[in-house]
Design a protein around this motif. Structure first.
Motif, PDB file in Angstrom:
ATOM      1  N   ARG A 157       0.838   3.488  -3.010  1.00  0.00           N
ATOM      2  CA  ARG A 157      -0.404   4.096  -3.334  1.00  0.00           C
ATOM      3  C   ARG A 157      -0.741   5.204  -2.225  1.00  0.00           C
ATOM      4  NH1 ARG A 157       0.475  -1.476  -5.085  1.00  0.00           N
ATOM      5  NH2 ARG A 157      -1.110  -1.977  -6.577  1.00  0.00           N
TER       6      ARG A 157
ATOM      7  N   TYR B 124      -9.496   6.351  -8.314  1.00  0.00           N
ATOM      8  CA  TYR B 124      -8.984   4.948  -8.668  1.00  0.00           C
ATOM      9  C   TYR B 124     -10.112   3.983  -8.282  1.00  0.00           C
ATOM     10  CZ  TYR B 124      -4.202   6.806  -9.520  1.00  0.00           C
ATOM     11  OH  TYR B 124      -3.206   7.396  -9.784  1.00  0.00           O
TER      12      TYR B 124
ATOM     13  N   TRP C 195       0.799  -1.177  -0.139  1.00  0.00           N
ATOM     14  CA  TRP C 195      -0.088  -0.031   0.188  1.00  0.00           C
ATOM     15  C   TRP C 195       0.784   1.169   0.237  1.00  0.00           C
ATOM     16  CZ3 TRP C 195      -5.175   1.025  -0.736  1.00  0.00           C
ATOM     17  CH2 TRP C 195      -6.029  -0.273  -0.573  1.00  0.00           C
TER      18      TRP C 195
ATOM     19  N   ILE D  18      -6.811   8.551  -4.629  1.00  0.00           N
ATOM     20  CA  ILE D  18      -7.061   7.043  -4.553  1.00  0.00           C
ATOM     21  C   ILE D  18      -8.580   6.681  -4.327  1.00  0.00           C
ATOM     22  CG2 ILE D  18      -6.889   5.292  -2.494  1.00  0.00           C
ATOM     23  CD1 ILE D  18      -4.500   6.594  -1.347  1.00  0.00           C
TER      24      ILE D  18
ATOM     25  N   LYS E  61      -9.101   1.400 -12.222  1.00  0.00           N
ATOM     26  CA  LYS E  61      -7.496   1.377 -12.526  1.00  0.00           C
ATOM     27  C   LYS E  61      -6.826  -0.045 -12.910  1.00  0.00           C
ATOM     28  CE  LYS E  61      -3.106   3.483 -11.395  1.00  0.00           C
ATOM     29  NZ  LYS E  61      -2.157   3.864 -10.494  1.00  0.00           N
TER      30      LYS E  61
ATOM     31  N   ASP F 239      -0.110   9.143  -2.929  1.00  0.00           N
ATOM     32  CA  ASP F 239      -0.979  10.060  -3.575  1.00  0.00           C
ATOM     33  C   ASP F 239      -2.228  10.716  -2.490  1.00  0.00           C
ATOM     34  OD1 ASP F 239       0.119   9.657  -6.194  1.00  0.00           O
ATOM     35  OD2 ASP F 239      -1.065   7.574  -6.415  1.00  0.00           O
TER      36      ASP F 239
END
Length: 301
Positions: free
Chosen positions: A257, A268, A254, A265, A273, A260
């Motif tokens: 990810r 997405y 994670w 998130i 995604k 961002d």
């Protein structure tokens, strides 16, 4: 020393006539018997088989056919044995192309030691000569059905795996009994997705309803709804890291990810995604999807 006189076998005109008739009749009888023997079965002329009713019906049948199915009918999932017989047995029944042979404990032992999640992921993504999903598509067999086939084969090779969690049955969201509480309920609990509706509906029916005028921060109901949506939809991939999904609770997976902003998130998750479809393929509301993202992010911090 005298020799006995030789006598002819035919001594009378009647015997001569009989011998002549027999010399013609016997060959004729033999020929008739042979002809009957050869033509004992019914024979058709060359090419006449293509004019049979079955052959003609097959030639004029339409290429495409429409099968009508009730969209509201509950989906009946195939058992692990059914998926194995239809897809996996082509290689695993005999051990073709290096596939672990069905029922062979020695072949399956090193695979079983990797755990069910790894075997399930391998079946979905493919490995070596085995194509993803055994060469089928998600329209043919769901991830859940592929997982059942994996458990079925592994258990016959010495494992004791249970079937993966079944997708939740679709159900309408619970509605408030009174007209006064209906508006606040729709604000607090949105329409659940086709897969997670039953779980979220059960939670929403028992949890206190939020007041629309309060305008407070996310409530405990939202956190419960996010967890329920994760368990019903998201964990199909995120629990085991299927299709490169960041595994639930895995901080390393994670970490990139979480660099961002949360709005990115959320975007997405809402719009999809990579291999992940929009909203995980569900019809959940934006609020519930964001709650599920919050639930997974909190477990990875």
């Amino acid at each position: 020393m005298s020799e006995a006189p030789h006598g002819a076998p035919i001594k009378t005109p009647g015997q001569l006539i009989a011998a002549i008739i027999a010399s013609f009749a016997i060959p004729v009888v033999i020929i008739i018997l042979l002809a009957n023997y050869v033509n004992e079965s019914t024979r058709t002329g060359a090419g006449t088989d293509s004019l049979s009713e079955a052959a003609v019906a097959q030639r004029i049948a339409p290429i495409a056919q429409v099968n009508l199915r009730d969209a509201n009918a509950p989906h009946v999932y195939k058992t692990g044995e059914q998926v194995y017989q239809a897809v996996c047995s082509a290689c695993h029944a005999t051990g073709n192309a290096g596939a672990p042979k069905f029922g062979n404990a020695d072949d399956w032992a090193p695979r079983i030691s990797q755990g069910f999640d790894t075997l399930w992921h391998t079946a979905l993504t493919g490995k070596n000569a085995m194509p993803p999903r055994g060469g089928t598509s998600p329209d043919d067999y769901s991830d859940y059905e592929i997982g059942r086939a994996v458990a079925y084969m592994a258990d016959h090779g010495g494992a004791q795996f249970a079937d993966p969690p079944a997708p939740a049955a679709s159900a309408p969201a619970a509605q408030g009994a009174s007209a006064a509480g209906a508006a606040s309920e729709s604000d607090a609990v949105s329409a659940a997705s086709a897969q997670a509706a039953a779980a979220i509906a059960a939670l929403s029916s028992s949890a206190p309803q939020a007041n629309a005028a309060a305008g407070a921060a996310p409530s405990a109901d939202a956190a419960q709804a996010g967890k329920a949506l994760y368990q019903a939809v998201c964990q199909a991939c995120h629990a085991a890291g299927v299709l490169n999904a960041p595994k639930f609770g895995d901080k390393d997976a994670w970490a990139p990810r979480l660099k961002d902003p949360m709005d990115v998130i959320y975007n997405y998750a809402l719009h999809g995604k990579g291999n992940m479809p929009a909203k995980g393929g569900s019809n959940a509301s934006d609020a519930d999807v964001k709650a599920a993202v919050d639930y997974m992010v909190s477990a990875a911090k």
